[in-house]
Write a protein that holds these residues in place. Structure first.
Motif, PDB file in Angstrom:
ATOM      1  N   TRP A   1      43.950  38.667  38.940  1.00 34.98           N
ATOM      2  CA  TRP A   1      42.767  39.413  38.532  1.00 34.98           C
ATOM      3  C   TRP A   1      42.336  38.938  37.151  1.00 34.98           C
ATOM      4  O   TRP A   1      43.074  38.261  36.448  1.00 34.98           O
ATOM      5  CB  TRP A   1      43.036  40.918  38.525  1.00 34.98           C
ATOM      6  CG  TRP A   1      43.902  41.459  37.434  1.00 34.98           C
ATOM      7  CD1 TRP A   1      43.520  41.875  36.188  1.00 34.98           C
ATOM      8  CD2 TRP A   1      45.325  41.654  37.487  1.00 34.98           C
ATOM      9  NE1 TRP A   1      44.594  42.320  35.476  1.00 34.98           N
ATOM     10  CE2 TRP A   1      45.723  42.210  36.245  1.00 34.98           C
ATOM     11  CE3 TRP A   1      46.301  41.438  38.474  1.00 34.98           C
ATOM     12  CZ2 TRP A   1      47.044  42.525  35.956  1.00 34.98           C
ATOM     13  CZ3 TRP A   1      47.614  41.756  38.183  1.00 34.98           C
ATOM     14  CH2 TRP A   1      47.973  42.294  36.946  1.00 34.98           C
ATOM     15  N   LEU A   2      41.128  39.268  36.808  1.00 32.70           N
ATOM     16  CA  LEU A   2      40.649  38.934  35.479  1.00 32.70           C
ATOM     17  C   LEU A   2      40.017  40.159  34.834  1.00 32.70           C
ATOM     18  O   LEU A   2      39.441  41.004  35.510  1.00 32.70           O
ATOM     19  CB  LEU A   2      39.689  37.741  35.489  1.00 32.70           C
ATOM     20  CG  LEU A   2      38.414  37.781  36.311  1.00 32.70           C
ATOM     21  CD1 LEU A   2      37.289  38.437  35.523  1.00 32.70           C
ATOM     22  CD2 LEU A   2      37.999  36.373  36.718  1.00 32.70           C
ATOM     23  N   SER A   3      40.175  40.239  33.534  1.00 31.03           N
ATOM     24  CA  SER A   3      39.631  41.352  32.765  1.00 31.03           C
ATOM     25  C   SER A   3      38.788  40.819  31.620  1.00 31.03           C
ATOM     26  O   SER A   3      38.973  39.685  31.162  1.00 31.03           O
ATOM     27  CB  SER A   3      40.761  42.231  32.208  1.00 31.03           C
ATOM     28  OG  SER A   3      41.520  42.806  33.249  1.00 31.03           O
ATOM     29  N   VAL A   4      37.859  41.651  31.165  1.00 31.58           N
ATOM     30  CA  VAL A   4      36.968  41.267  30.076  1.00 31.58           C
ATOM     31  C   VAL A   4      36.898  42.413  29.072  1.00 31.58           C
ATOM     32  O   VAL A   4      36.666  43.560  29.444  1.00 31.58           O
ATOM     33  CB  VAL A   4      35.547  40.952  30.593  1.00 31.58           C
ATOM     34  CG1 VAL A   4      34.635  40.597  29.424  1.00 31.58           C
ATOM     35  CG2 VAL A   4      35.581  39.820  31.607  1.00 31.58           C
ATOM     36  N   VAL A   5      37.108  42.081  27.812  1.00 33.71           N
ATOM     37  CA  VAL A   5      36.926  43.042  26.722  1.00 33.71           C
ATOM     38  C   VAL A   5      35.659  42.645  25.975  1.00 33.71           C
ATOM     39  O   VAL A   5      35.599  41.559  25.394  1.00 33.71           O
ATOM     40  CB  VAL A   5      38.128  43.031  25.754  1.00 33.71           C
ATOM     41  CG1 VAL A   5      37.889  44.030  24.609  1.00 33.71           C
ATOM     42  CG2 VAL A   5      39.421  43.359  26.483  1.00 33.71           C
ATOM     43  N   GLU A   6      34.657  43.512  26.019  1.00 32.16           N
ATOM     44  CA  GLU A   6      33.394  43.243  25.328  1.00 32.16           C
ATOM     45  C   GLU A   6      33.480  43.815  23.913  1.00 32.16           C
ATOM     46  O   GLU A   6      33.388  45.030  23.711  1.00 32.16           O
ATOM     47  CB  GLU A   6      32.213  43.844  26.094  1.00 32.16           C
ATOM     48  CG  GLU A   6      31.989  43.192  27.445  1.00 32.16           C
ATOM     49  CD  GLU A   6      30.774  43.736  28.180  1.00 32.16           C
ATOM     50  OE1 GLU A   6      30.043  44.585  27.620  1.00 32.16           O
ATOM     51  OE2 GLU A   6      30.546  43.316  29.330  1.00 32.16           O
ATOM     52  N   LEU A   7      33.639  42.941  22.947  1.00 31.28           N
ATOM     53  CA  LEU A   7      33.821  43.374  21.566  1.00 31.28           C
ATOM     54  C   LEU A   7      32.567  44.011  20.986  1.00 31.28           C
ATOM     55  O   LEU A   7      32.633  44.689  19.955  1.00 31.28           O
ATOM     56  CB  LEU A   7      34.244  42.175  20.700  1.00 31.28           C
ATOM     57  CG  LEU A   7      35.563  41.505  21.100  1.00 31.28           C
ATOM     58  CD1 LEU A   7      35.818  40.281  20.220  1.00 31.28           C
ATOM     59  CD2 LEU A   7      36.728  42.477  20.985  1.00 31.28           C
ATOM     60  N   ASN A   8      31.425  43.794  21.631  1.00 36.57           N
ATOM     61  CA  ASN A   8      30.181  44.406  21.163  1.00 36.57           C
ATOM     62  C   ASN A   8      29.922  45.764  21.814  1.00 36.57           C
ATOM     63  O   ASN A   8      28.868  46.364  21.597  1.00 36.57           O
ATOM     64  CB  ASN A   8      28.995  43.473  21.451  1.00 36.57           C
ATOM     65  CG  ASN A   8      28.781  43.253  22.941  1.00 36.57           C
ATOM     66  OD1 ASN A   8      29.753  43.231  23.706  1.00 36.57           O
ATOM     67  ND2 ASN A   8      27.548  43.096  23.368  1.00 36.57           N
ATOM     68  N   SER A   9      30.885  46.247  22.602  1.00 38.74           N
ATOM     69  CA  SER A   9      30.702  47.518  23.311  1.00 38.74           C
ATOM     70  C   SER A   9      31.865  48.477  23.068  1.00 38.74           C
ATOM     71  O   SER A   9      32.230  49.253  23.948  1.00 38.74           O
ATOM     72  CB  SER A   9      30.543  47.255  24.821  1.00 38.74           C
ATOM     73  OG  SER A   9      29.444  46.419  25.094  1.00 38.74           O
TER      74      SER A   9
ATOM     75  N   PRO B   1      52.226  36.472  39.547  1.00 47.55           N
ATOM     76  CA  PRO B   1      50.897  37.023  39.272  1.00 47.55           C
ATOM     77  C   PRO B   1      50.205  36.243  38.159  1.00 47.55           C
ATOM     78  O   PRO B   1      50.852  35.791  37.209  1.00 47.55           O
ATOM     79  CB  PRO B   1      51.191  38.466  38.849  1.00 47.55           C
ATOM     80  CG  PRO B   1      52.507  38.776  39.488  1.00 47.55           C
ATOM     81  CD  PRO B   1      53.280  37.491  39.453  1.00 47.55           C
ATOM     82  N   ALA B   2      48.902  36.083  38.291  1.00 50.26           N
ATOM     83  CA  ALA B   2      48.112  35.377  37.286  1.00 50.26           C
ATOM     84  C   ALA B   2      46.988  36.293  36.806  1.00 50.26           C
ATOM     85  O   ALA B   2      46.288  36.908  37.615  1.00 50.26           O
ATOM     86  CB  ALA B   2      47.526  34.097  37.873  1.00 50.26           C
ATOM     87  N   VAL B   3      46.835  36.361  35.488  1.00 53.58           N
ATOM     88  CA  VAL B   3      45.844  37.249  34.880  1.00 53.58           C
ATOM     89  C   VAL B   3      45.098  36.484  33.798  1.00 53.58           C
ATOM     90  O   VAL B   3      45.708  35.759  33.010  1.00 53.58           O
ATOM     91  CB  VAL B   3      46.513  38.492  34.254  1.00 53.58           C
ATOM     92  CG1 VAL B   3      45.457  39.451  33.711  1.00 53.58           C
ATOM     93  CG2 VAL B   3      47.425  39.192  35.249  1.00 53.58           C
ATOM     94  N   HIS B   4      43.784  36.640  33.772  1.00 49.88           N
ATOM     95  CA  HIS B   4      42.986  36.075  32.684  1.00 49.88           C
ATOM     96  C   HIS B   4      42.270  37.223  31.990  1.00 49.88           C
ATOM     97  O   HIS B   4      41.596  38.028  32.637  1.00 49.88           O
ATOM     98  CB  HIS B   4      41.959  35.067  33.216  1.00 49.88           C
ATOM     99  CG  HIS B   4      41.157  34.416  32.122  1.00 49.88           C
ATOM    100  ND1 HIS B   4      40.062  35.009  31.540  1.00 49.88           N
ATOM    101  CD2 HIS B   4      41.296  33.223  31.503  1.00 49.88           C
ATOM    102  CE1 HIS B   4      39.569  34.216  30.612  1.00 49.88           C
ATOM    103  NE2 HIS B   4      40.298  33.122  30.568  1.00 49.88           N
ATOM    104  N   ILE B   5      42.437  37.307  30.673  1.00 52.49           N
ATOM    105  CA  ILE B   5      41.760  38.346  29.896  1.00 52.49           C
ATOM    106  C   ILE B   5      40.968  37.670  28.787  1.00 52.49           C
ATOM    107  O   ILE B   5      41.527  36.961  27.945  1.00 52.49           O
ATOM    108  CB  ILE B   5      42.754  39.353  29.301  1.00 52.49           C
ATOM    109  CG1 ILE B   5      43.556  40.025  30.422  1.00 52.49           C
ATOM    110  CG2 ILE B   5      42.007  40.416  28.482  1.00 52.49           C
ATOM    111  CD1 ILE B   5      44.582  41.034  29.933  1.00 52.49           C
ATOM    112  N   GLY B   6      39.666  37.883  28.820  1.00 50.52           N
ATOM    113  CA  GLY B   6      38.793  37.270  27.828  1.00 50.52           C
ATOM    114  C   GLY B   6      38.226  38.306  26.875  1.00 50.52           C
ATOM    115  O   GLY B   6      37.869  39.416  27.284  1.00 50.52           O
ATOM    116  N   PHE B   7      38.139  37.932  25.612  1.00 45.14           N
ATOM    117  CA  PHE B   7      37.494  38.760  24.598  1.00 45.14           C
ATOM    118  C   PHE B   7      36.165  38.096  24.264  1.00 45.14           C
ATOM    119  O   PHE B   7      36.140  36.966  23.757  1.00 45.14           O
ATOM    120  CB  PHE B   7      38.366  38.861  23.344  1.00 45.14           C
ATOM    121  CG  PHE B   7      39.716  39.475  23.605  1.00 45.14           C
ATOM    122  CD1 PHE B   7      39.898  40.840  23.495  1.00 45.14           C
ATOM    123  CD2 PHE B   7      40.804  38.684  23.976  1.00 45.14           C
ATOM    124  CE1 PHE B   7      41.141  41.418  23.739  1.00 45.14           C
ATOM    125  CE2 PHE B   7      42.053  39.247  24.217  1.00 45.14           C
ATOM    126  CZ  PHE B   7      42.215  40.622  24.107  1.00 45.14           C
TER     127      PHE B   7
END
Length: 296
Positions: free
Chosen positions: A164-172, A126-132
């Motif tokens: 899958w990819l996930s995003v953490v919005e630090l401004n939210s 499995p491959a995962v990308h998580i961006g902040f």
């Protein structure tokens, strides 16, 4: 080589005021996670909804902390192998270049393409990308922690659970859901954005993994070589932010000028139409006059 100030001269308990560089600085982000495996496991556990104590995490692309890097080409994403199987890519990016969706997808596909010659297609891990990020991915629909997978657009069946990819919005952070708070993802975001030692020390009392992160941040902040690399990255990001804003300003001016030219062309076209109508009317009058003269 250890560039740190001797432990005897260091005291987190007495630290106060502004943090030199917090974890929104991508070098500090990378340095903390690489130096302290416990912190890495704590963060990964929160993001993947797993117990950190069950995780075997290893950074697949380590760097020599404090060593000079090429700001123009170096990417400080953290490639993590989780339980010797899952490929996880973590990236901190606070500047909006307008290409995050494509960039994250490129990283995800590159990570998923890990088949070795002779392997079966069923074998990829499995491959995962998580961006902040410190901006909203979709301005009309901000979301604190969002995950995206490939799915059938008619019946919504997930195509695969292997990427899958996930995003953490630090401004939210204020949009964190109950599930986000349950797994303390909002707390990690607050830790990343904390600006004072007082904030960090307060957070350190709530969780052993965050306590470990704060201690490591303090230790790294006393390392002059790491601090220098953080400074260089901060300056580079400020320059990139200025360039992005300047390019956006120029694009806005060009768009405005194009709009003015388009309006002017439309006005000229309208005038040409009026002139053409007047010429047609004049020609008709001349014809009528010629007919009258013939009759006379």
């Amino acid at each position: 080589m250890d560039h740190s100030i001797p432990t005897s001269t260091m005291s987190l308990a007495n630290a106060s005021g502004k943090i030199p560089y917090n974890m929104t600085n991508d070098y500090m982000f990378r340095a903390v996670l690489q130096k302290n495996t416990k912190v890495l496991a704590g963060l990964v556990g929160s993001l993947l909804y797993l117990d950190p104590e069950t995780l075997d995490v290893e950074i697949a692309n380590p760097i020599i902390l404090g060593e000079s890097i090429d700001d123009k080409t170096f990417v400080l994403d953290v490639e993590v192998t989780v339980n010797k199987k899952t490929h996880l890519d973590l990236e901190m990016q606070v500047i909006n270049y307008g290409n995050w969706k494509e960039r994250a997808l490129s990283y995800l596909c590159r990570s998923f393409d890990n088949l070795t010659r002779g392997s079966n297609y069923i074998d990829p891990a499995p491959a995962v990308h998580i961006g902040f990020i410190d901006f909203s991915l979709f301005g009309d629909a901000p979301e604190f922690y969002a995950t995206y997978k490939m799915k059938n657009i008619k019946n919504h069946r997930i195509y695969t659970d292997k990427m899958w990819l996930s995003v953490v919005e630090l401004n939210s952070i204020e949009l964190a859901t109950e599930e986000d708070r349950l797994h303390k993802i909002d707390q990690w975001a607050k830790l990343f954005k904390a600006k004072t030692w007082e904030e960090l020390k307060a957070m350190a009392t709530t969780d052993q993994y965050m306590e470990s992160a704060v201690n490591t941040m303090y230790e790294l902040s006393a390392d002059r070589m790491v601090k220098e690399q953080c400074r260089r990255r901060a300056e580079y990001e400020l320059y990139q932010k200025y360039q992005a804003e300047e390019n956006a300003r120029k694009d806005a001016i060009i768009a405005e000028q194009k709009a003015v030219i388009t309006n002017q062309k439309a006005e000229l076209a309208d005038k040409d139409t009026v002139i053409a109508d007047q010429l047609a009317q004049l020609a008709e009058l001349k014809r009528q006059l010629a007919d009258l003269q013939k009759e006379g």
